[in-house]
Design an enzyme around this catalytic site. Structure first.
Site, mmCIF file in Angstrom:
data_model
loop_
_atom_site.group_PDB
_atom_site.id
_atom_site.type_symbol
_atom_site.label_atom_id
_atom_site.label_comp_id
_atom_site.label_asym_id
_atom_site.label_seq_id
_atom_site.Cartn_x
_atom_site.Cartn_y
_atom_site.Cartn_z
ATOM 1 N N GLU A 101 -6.387 3.855 -5.988
ATOM 2 C CA GLU A 101 -7.706 4.108 -5.399
ATOM 3 C C GLU A 101 -8.169 5.482 -5.871
ATOM 4 O O GLU A 101 -7.446 6.469 -5.716
ATOM 5 C CB GLU A 101 -7.622 4.068 -3.880
ATOM 6 C CG GLU A 101 -9.003 4.096 -3.248
ATOM 7 C CD GLU A 101 -8.984 4.435 -1.757
ATOM 8 O OE1 GLU A 101 -9.916 4.035 -1.069
ATOM 9 O OE2 GLU A 101 -8.042 5.107 -1.294
ATOM 10 N N ASP A 114 0.867 -1.177 0.000
ATOM 11 C CA ASP A 114 0.000 0.000 0.000
ATOM 12 C C ASP A 114 0.904 1.228 0.000
ATOM 13 O O ASP A 114 1.812 1.332 0.829
ATOM 14 C CB ASP A 114 -0.879 -0.002 1.259
ATOM 15 C CG ASP A 114 -2.286 0.458 0.985
ATOM 16 O OD1 ASP A 114 -2.433 1.540 0.384
ATOM 17 O OD2 ASP A 114 -3.244 -0.242 1.374
ATOM 18 N N ASP A 147 -3.102 4.629 -2.339
ATOM 19 C CA ASP A 147 -4.203 5.158 -1.535
ATOM 20 C C ASP A 147 -4.657 6.524 -2.068
ATOM 21 O O ASP A 147 -3.812 7.413 -2.283
ATOM 22 C CB ASP A 147 -3.687 5.303 -0.099
ATOM 23 C CG ASP A 147 -4.781 5.599 0.895
ATOM 24 O OD1 ASP A 147 -5.625 4.724 1.122
ATOM 25 O OD2 ASP A 147 -4.792 6.709 1.454
ATOM 26 N N HIS A 173 -11.212 -3.342 3.034
ATOM 27 C CA HIS A 173 -11.208 -2.995 4.466
ATOM 28 C C HIS A 173 -12.044 -1.755 4.772
ATOM 29 O O HIS A 173 -12.180 -1.395 5.944
ATOM 30 C CB HIS A 173 -9.769 -2.770 4.927
ATOM 31 C CG HIS A 173 -9.143 -1.592 4.246
ATOM 32 N ND1 HIS A 173 -8.819 -1.595 2.904
ATOM 33 C CD2 HIS A 173 -8.820 -0.361 4.706
ATOM 34 C CE1 HIS A 173 -8.328 -0.422 2.577
ATOM 35 N NE2 HIS A 173 -8.309 0.351 3.645
ATOM 36 N N ASP A 174 -12.555 -1.085 3.742
ATOM 37 C CA ASP A 174 -13.385 0.109 3.949
ATOM 38 C C ASP A 174 -14.863 -0.165 3.704
ATOM 39 O O ASP A 174 -15.695 0.730 3.905
ATOM 40 C CB ASP A 174 -12.968 1.223 2.971
ATOM 41 C CG ASP A 174 -11.581 1.769 3.258
ATOM 42 O OD1 ASP A 174 -11.157 1.738 4.425
ATOM 43 O OD2 ASP A 174 -10.929 2.222 2.300
HETATM 44 C C1 NOJ Z 1 -8.419 5.010 1.788
HETATM 45 C C2 NOJ Z 1 -8.104 3.847 2.662
HETATM 46 O O1 NOJ Z 1 -8.531 2.668 2.045
HETATM 47 C C3 NOJ Z 1 -8.776 4.120 3.988
HETATM 48 O O2 NOJ Z 1 -8.761 3.011 4.833
HETATM 49 C C4 NOJ Z 1 -8.116 5.318 4.606
HETATM 50 O O3 NOJ Z 1 -8.801 5.687 5.776
HETATM 51 C C5 NOJ Z 1 -8.101 6.517 3.662
HETATM 52 N N1 NOJ Z 1 -7.791 6.168 2.309
HETATM 53 C C6 NOJ Z 1 -7.095 7.527 4.125
HETATM 54 O O4 NOJ Z 1 -5.795 7.042 3.921
#
Ligand code: NOJ
Length: 583
Positions: free
Chosen positions: A271, A108, A210, A347-348
């Site tokens: 992302e 990551d 990210d 994970h989100d």
């Molecule tokens: C996206 C990540 O997947 C998430 O878990 C994180 O809180 C935010 N970006 C900030 O880095």
């Protein structure tokens, strides 16, 4: 910035198109030292699970040194491992173990922001003259003394935090402990590229980047940042539309590609909240783009009342026709022009079987259906830990049981500042909160599901006695064995990787059906994927313009049906079929 970037960069090898990626959230995967937090030796000890699953690549969520304000997405040293996860020697052993099994590793890369405890920021905030000051984004207050813009941070409150020593605000799109890095500064960009080379030279195989489409901020000509349009009178305004896909994004990423990525054989996924298909095409074009693929969010926003901009907490049931329209637009737009990532889970996000399937009576069937639905499409599939077991959402009784900064901040603001009913706020957290996906992995039915011998950092989902890897490995009909079969099929049938996608029955409210076709004319190979997104028994009829009289039953989540699978065939609850068609 440097205008010498070539118009056409080196196209890459595309092994990553044939790959299946498995995401590990290290905090919740496997603990070995009894501190209740997963660690790198824990990952190494579980590599057989990944090898048997058949995945090609691991995406590892951040393991770097961090105060863990956002579980590692706040990095205080990009070149070191957080002690709770282990040592660099543990990392090397884990990487060697993966490579020995033919599994690649994607790290990551969190470089839209760092931690406020990073040495760069400690220096930067000490004085306006410090050489690191320009690594971050600083602004004076507005003439009336208020913060520079009306933007709301992702984890609530203003994106601006006052810094006394320099008498100015710094920008943080996420928590105040995650100050945004200033990509306009070439020295900062050079530092990031060095960090990337450090890990690539250690042998890692790529990066998941990210919120990478936030790195270019929309500066006004005078260096200020614009206010966001007011969509919520009396409150701060959504800031993502202001910072995603900024004016220099492609330029920065092409520079990264030229300076770093093109010198290695990598897999990259960015992302990209709010990314449109035009941006997806532009960024993933193999010649003129910069990344292999994006995580776009459109399909993740379909069950939110406010859609993409309105925030995720006000949820509504998914309308399958919306999902068809969204997935199909991305499938068609990137075909031959870029490449899709395929994901329902990370994970989100809440667990897909709870969100889009039925996590009660038809948990196994619907988890398997969702897998076929996703892996049948064109793109690189991502499996998030526990998805291969059909793990479900959780509903802990109290907000005290939750750990995620996003849920905790939202709960506080909603109940204390906006006067919302706590029970309603908890219902949103049950449906959409990130801790749904972060409860520890279920390895077996023993204490703490085999995750830890200590006290887990986040409670387990109480259903681990029924849903766990040991049980699933014993049961040939488990979700786990289904994922193994599905992943193995993708390796031997190029139509699943490269075939053209075409949607059938766009208006059907329960059946999602599509074809994949490789080649043309008589020698073309065509597969049909039929998924019942309901517990009912809708009848499937192959549209007349798809010429097929017979089929081979390649994979399903029930035994092959009796009779004609293509015409007038009632589907079983949450049934999925993968069929090879013959004209
Ligand atoms: C996206 C990540 O997947 C998430 O878990 C994180 O809180 C935010 N970006 C900030 O880095």
């Amino acid at each position: 910035m440097n205008q010498t970037v070539n118009q056409t960069l080196n196209p890459r090898h595309d092994w990553w198109k044939q790959s299946v990626v498995y995401q590990i959230y290290p905090r919740s995967f496997q603990d070995t030292n009894g501190d209740g937090i997963g660690d790198l030796p824990g990952i190494t000890s579980r590599l057989d699970h990944l090898q048997q699953l058949g995945v090609d690549v691991v995406w590892l969520s951040p393991i770097y040194a961090s105060p863990q304000d956002d579980n590692g997405y706040d990095i205080s040293d990009y070149r070191n491992v957080a002690p709770e996860f282990g040592t660099m020697a543990d990392f090397d052993a884990m990487l060697a173990g993966m490579h020995a099994r033919g599994i690649k590793l994607m790290m990551d890369l969190v470089v839209n922001h760092s931690s406020d405890e990073h040495e760069w920021f400690r220096q930067a905030r000490s004085s306006r003259d410090n050489p690191y000051h320009d690594h971050y984004i600083w602004r004076d207050p507005k003439p009336d003394g208020s913060p520079p813009t009306n933007w709301e941070a992702a984890f609530n409150g203003s994106v601006w935090e006052w810094n006394e020593p320099t008498g100015e605000y710094y920008l943080h799109m996420f928590s105040r402990k995650q100050p945004d890095l200033n990509w306009e500064n070439p020295a900062l960009r050079a530092e990031v590229y060095d960090v990337m080379r450090f890990w690539l030279d250690k042998g890692v195989d790529g990066f998941r980047m990210d919120v990478i489409n936030m790195i270019s901020k929309p500066w006004n000509a005078d260096g200020s940042l614009p206010d966001a349009p007011v969509v919520r009178e009396g409150f701060l305004q959504p800031s993502f539309p202001m910072t995603c896909n900024g004016p220099r994004l492609l330029e920065f990423l092409r520079e990264m590609r030229e300076q770093v990525l093109d010198h290695y054989d990598t897999i990259t996924v960015g992302e990209a909240p709010l990314a449109t298909i035009t941006q997806g095409r532009e960024l993933t074009n193999p010649e003129t783009g910069a990344l292999n693929m994006l995580f776009q969010f459109e399909h993740m926003d379909l069950d939110s009342v406010g859609g993409t901009v309105g925030g995720k907490w006000a949820f509504k049931p998914l309308d399958l026709r919306d999902l068809k329209a969204t997935m199909t637009r991305w499938q068609e737009a990137l075909a031959g022009q870029g490449w899709n990532s395929l994901y329902l889970s990370n994970h989100d996000q809440p667990r897909p079987v709870s969100r889009f399937g039925d996590d009660g009576r038809y948990r196994v069937e619907s988890a398997k259906m969702l897998a076929i639905f996703l892996h049948g499409m064109q793109g690189t599939p991502y499996v998030y830990q526990g998805e291969e077991l059909g793990m479900t959402n959780v509903a802990f009784p109290s907000i005290e049981d939750y750990q995620d900064i996003e849920s905790l901040n939202m709960y506080r603001v909603a109940t204390e500042e906006r006067g919302q009913d706590p029970a309603e706020v908890m219902a949103s957290i049950y449906a959409k909160g990130r801790d749904n996906a972060r409860t520890p992995m279920h390895w077996n039915a023993g204490a703490n599901a085999g995750f830890t011998s200590g006290t887990p950092w986040l409670k387990l989902n109480p259903n681990f006695a029924q849903i766990n890897a040991a049980q699933a490995a014993e049961d040939p009909d488990s979700v786990l064995h289904h994922y193994r079969r599905l992943i193995a099929m993708r390796r031997v049938h190029p139509v699943l990787v490269h075939g053209r996608y075409a949607l059938l029955l766009p208006d059907h409210a329960q059946i999602y059906a599509y074809t994949r076709t490789l080649g043309t004319g008589d020698s073309a190979e065509r597969w049909l994927i039929v998924c019942n997104f309901s517990g009912d028994g809708p009848v499937f009829d192959l549209p007349a313009d798809v010429a097929a009289s017979t089929c081979d039953w390649m994979l399903g989540n029930y035994p092959p049906c009796e009779g004609d699978a293509l015409h007038g065939s009632p589907l079983r609850p949450w049934e999925a079929r993968m069929l090879r068609l013959h004209a």
